[in-house]
Design a protein around this motif. Structure first.
Motif, PDB file in Angstrom:
ATOM      1  N   GLY A  29      -3.746  -0.500  -4.293  1.00 38.40           N
ATOM      2  CA  GLY A  29      -3.342   0.046  -3.020  1.00 38.40           C
ATOM      3  C   GLY A  29      -2.168   0.998  -3.083  1.00 38.40           C
ATOM      4  N   LEU A  30      -1.773   1.435  -4.276  1.00 32.76           N
ATOM      5  CA  LEU A  30      -0.648   2.342  -4.437  1.00 32.76           C
ATOM      6  C   LEU A  30      -1.124   3.721  -4.860  1.00 32.76           C
ATOM      7  N   THR A  31      -0.512   4.736  -4.291  1.00 33.14           N
ATOM      8  CA  THR A  31      -0.791   6.101  -4.730  1.00 33.14           C
ATOM      9  C   THR A  31       0.015   6.382  -5.986  1.00 33.14           C
ATOM     10  N   PRO A  32      -0.354   7.411  -6.752  1.00 33.35           N
ATOM     11  CA  PRO A  32       0.466   7.771  -7.911  1.00 33.35           C
ATOM     12  C   PRO A  32       1.921   8.047  -7.527  1.00 33.35           C
ATOM     13  N   GLU A  33       2.129   8.673  -6.385  1.00 32.77           N
ATOM     14  CA  GLU A  33       3.509   8.939  -5.939  1.00 32.77           C
ATOM     15  C   GLU A  33       4.276   7.633  -5.728  1.00 32.77           C
ATOM     16  N   GLN A  34       3.638   6.655  -5.116  1.00 34.73           N
ATOM     17  CA  GLN A  34       4.305   5.369  -4.893  1.00 34.73           C
ATOM     18  C   GLN A  34       4.613   4.677  -6.220  1.00 34.73           C
ATOM     19  N   ARG A  35       3.732   4.818  -7.201  1.00 39.68           N
ATOM     20  CA  ARG A  35       3.963   4.191  -8.506  1.00 39.68           C
ATOM     21  C   ARG A  35       5.090   4.860  -9.279  1.00 39.68           C
ATOM     22  N   LEU A  36       5.200   6.179  -9.181  1.00 43.85           N
ATOM     23  CA  LEU A  36       6.094   6.921 -10.073  1.00 43.85           C
ATOM     24  C   LEU A  36       7.371   7.426  -9.416  1.00 43.85           C
ATOM     25  N   GLU A  37       7.554   7.182  -8.137  1.00 42.58           N
ATOM     26  CA  GLU A  37       8.751   7.667  -7.446  1.00 42.58           C
ATOM     27  C   GLU A  37       9.617   6.572  -6.824  1.00 42.58           C
ATOM     28  N   PRO A  38       9.571   5.327  -7.312  1.00 49.95           N
ATOM     29  CA  PRO A  38      10.466   4.324  -6.736  1.00 49.95           C
ATOM     30  C   PRO A  38      11.924   4.637  -7.106  1.00 49.95           C
ATOM     31  N   PRO A  39      12.872   3.958  -6.449  1.00 50.58           N
ATOM     32  CA  PRO A  39      14.279   4.300  -6.627  1.00 50.58           C
ATOM     33  C   PRO A  39      14.888   3.952  -7.983  1.00 50.58           C
ATOM     34  N   ASN A  40      14.240   3.142  -8.786  1.00 48.79           N
ATOM     35  CA  ASN A  40      14.839   2.844 -10.094  1.00 48.79           C
ATOM     36  C   ASN A  40      13.780   2.683 -11.178  1.00 48.79           C
ATOM     37  N   ALA A  41      14.231   2.805 -12.416  1.00 41.64           N
ATOM     38  CA  ALA A  41      13.331   2.801 -13.572  1.00 41.64           C
ATOM     39  C   ALA A  41      12.596   1.480 -13.746  1.00 41.64           C
ATOM     40  N   ARG A  42      13.217   0.377 -13.387  1.00 48.39           N
ATOM     41  CA  ARG A  42      12.561  -0.922 -13.548  1.00 48.39           C
ATOM     42  C   ARG A  42      11.301  -1.009 -12.692  1.00 48.39           C
ATOM     43  N   LEU A  43      11.350  -0.433 -11.500  1.00 42.93           N
ATOM     44  CA  LEU A  43      10.162  -0.435 -10.642  1.00 42.93           C
ATOM     45  C   LEU A  43       9.081   0.494 -11.185  1.00 42.93           C
ATOM     46  N   ILE A  44       9.479   1.615 -11.768  1.00 39.61           N
ATOM     47  CA  ILE A  44       8.504   2.511 -12.398  1.00 39.61           C
ATOM     48  C   ILE A  44       7.820   1.785 -13.550  1.00 39.61           C
ATOM     49  N   ASN A  45       8.612   1.112 -14.383  1.00 37.94           N
ATOM     50  CA  ASN A  45       8.049   0.367 -15.513  1.00 37.94           C
ATOM     51  C   ASN A  45       7.057  -0.690 -15.038  1.00 37.94           C
ATOM     52  N   ALA A  46       7.416  -1.400 -13.985  1.00 41.17           N
ATOM     53  CA  ALA A  46       6.518  -2.431 -13.440  1.00 41.17           C
ATOM     54  C   ALA A  46       5.251  -1.801 -12.871  1.00 41.17           C
ATOM     55  N   SER A  47       5.405  -0.669 -12.212  1.00 40.36           N
ATOM     56  CA  SER A  47       4.235   0.013 -11.644  1.00 40.36           C
ATOM     57  C   SER A  47       3.272   0.458 -12.733  1.00 40.36           C
ATOM     58  N   ILE A  48       3.811   0.964 -13.821  1.00 38.48           N
ATOM     59  CA  ILE A  48       2.958   1.399 -14.930  1.00 38.48           C
ATOM     60  C   ILE A  48       2.292   0.193 -15.586  1.00 38.48           C
ATOM     61  N   ALA A  49       3.032  -0.891 -15.742  1.00 31.52           N
ATOM     62  CA  ALA A  49       2.480  -2.095 -16.373  1.00 31.52           C
ATOM     63  C   ALA A  49       1.337  -2.699 -15.566  1.00 31.52           C
ATOM     64  N   THR A  50       1.309  -2.438 -14.254  1.00 29.51           N
ATOM     65  CA  THR A  50       0.262  -3.021 -13.412  1.00 29.51           C
ATOM     66  C   THR A  50      -0.941  -2.099 -13.235  1.00 29.51           C
ATOM     67  N   ILE A  51      -0.991  -1.014 -13.974  1.00 30.95           N
ATOM     68  CA  ILE A  51      -2.183  -0.163 -13.970  1.00 30.95           C
ATOM     69  C   ILE A  51      -3.220  -0.831 -14.866  1.00 30.95           C
ATOM     70  N   HIS A  52      -4.406  -1.055 -14.319  1.00 29.13           N
ATOM     71  CA  HIS A  52      -5.432  -1.774 -15.073  1.00 29.13           C
ATOM     72  C   HIS A  52      -6.707  -0.975 -15.295  1.00 29.13           C
ATOM     73  N   ASP A  53      -6.738   0.275 -14.850  1.00 25.09           N
ATOM     74  CA  ASP A  53      -7.953   1.060 -15.034  1.00 25.09           C
ATOM     75  C   ASP A  53      -7.591   2.511 -15.345  1.00 25.09           C
ATOM     76  N   MET A  54      -8.491   3.169 -16.045  1.00 23.49           N
ATOM     77  CA  MET A  54      -8.237   4.540 -16.491  1.00 23.49           C
ATOM     78  C   MET A  54      -8.213   5.531 -15.328  1.00 23.49           C
ATOM     79  N   LYS A  55      -8.959   5.265 -14.266  1.00 27.09           N
ATOM     80  CA  LYS A  55      -8.954   6.176 -13.114  1.00 27.09           C
ATOM     81  C   LYS A  55      -7.550   6.263 -12.521  1.00 27.09           C
ATOM     82  N   THR A  56      -6.922   5.128 -12.324  1.00 27.34           N
ATOM     83  CA  THR A  56      -5.565   5.094 -11.786  1.00 27.34           C
ATOM     84  C   THR A  56      -4.596   5.742 -12.755  1.00 27.34           C
ATOM     85  N   LEU A  57      -4.750   5.436 -14.026  1.00 22.65           N
ATOM     86  CA  LEU A  57      -3.857   6.003 -15.026  1.00 22.65           C
ATOM     87  C   LEU A  57      -3.969   7.526 -15.065  1.00 22.65           C
TER      88      LEU A  57
END
Length: 73
Positions: A13-41
């Motif tokens: 339910g997250l757009t790429p912008e929501q995954r990659l533009e949070p206010p800190n790096a820890r949230l970006i890392n978590a967003s990337i870790a929760t990508i489970h499919d190549m389409k989203t990636l």
């Protein structure tokens, strides 16, 4: 879950912008870790290339792609 008819919303339910533009790096890392499919990636890579072009983020996305590919085999 996500609405598959809307390409701006990817898995989780997250757009790429929501995954990659949070206010800190820890949230970006978590967003990337929760990508489970190549389409989203791929959508996240395209977003990053079109906007920030941060090498570190692109490297993390590449590593996650390798992890997804190894999980599929």
């Amino acid at each position: 879950m996500s609405d598959s008819s809307d390409p701006s919303i990817e898995s989780g339910g997250l757009t790429p912008e929501q995954r990659l533009e949070p206010p800190n790096a820890r949230l970006i890392n978590a967003s990337i870790a929760t990508i489970h499919d190549m389409k989203t990636l791929r959508a996240c890579v395209a977003y990053e290339n079109a906007n920030q072009q941060r090498v570190q983020i692109l490297r993390q996305l590449e590593n996650r792609a390798n992890e997804i590919r190894s999980e599929d085999t």
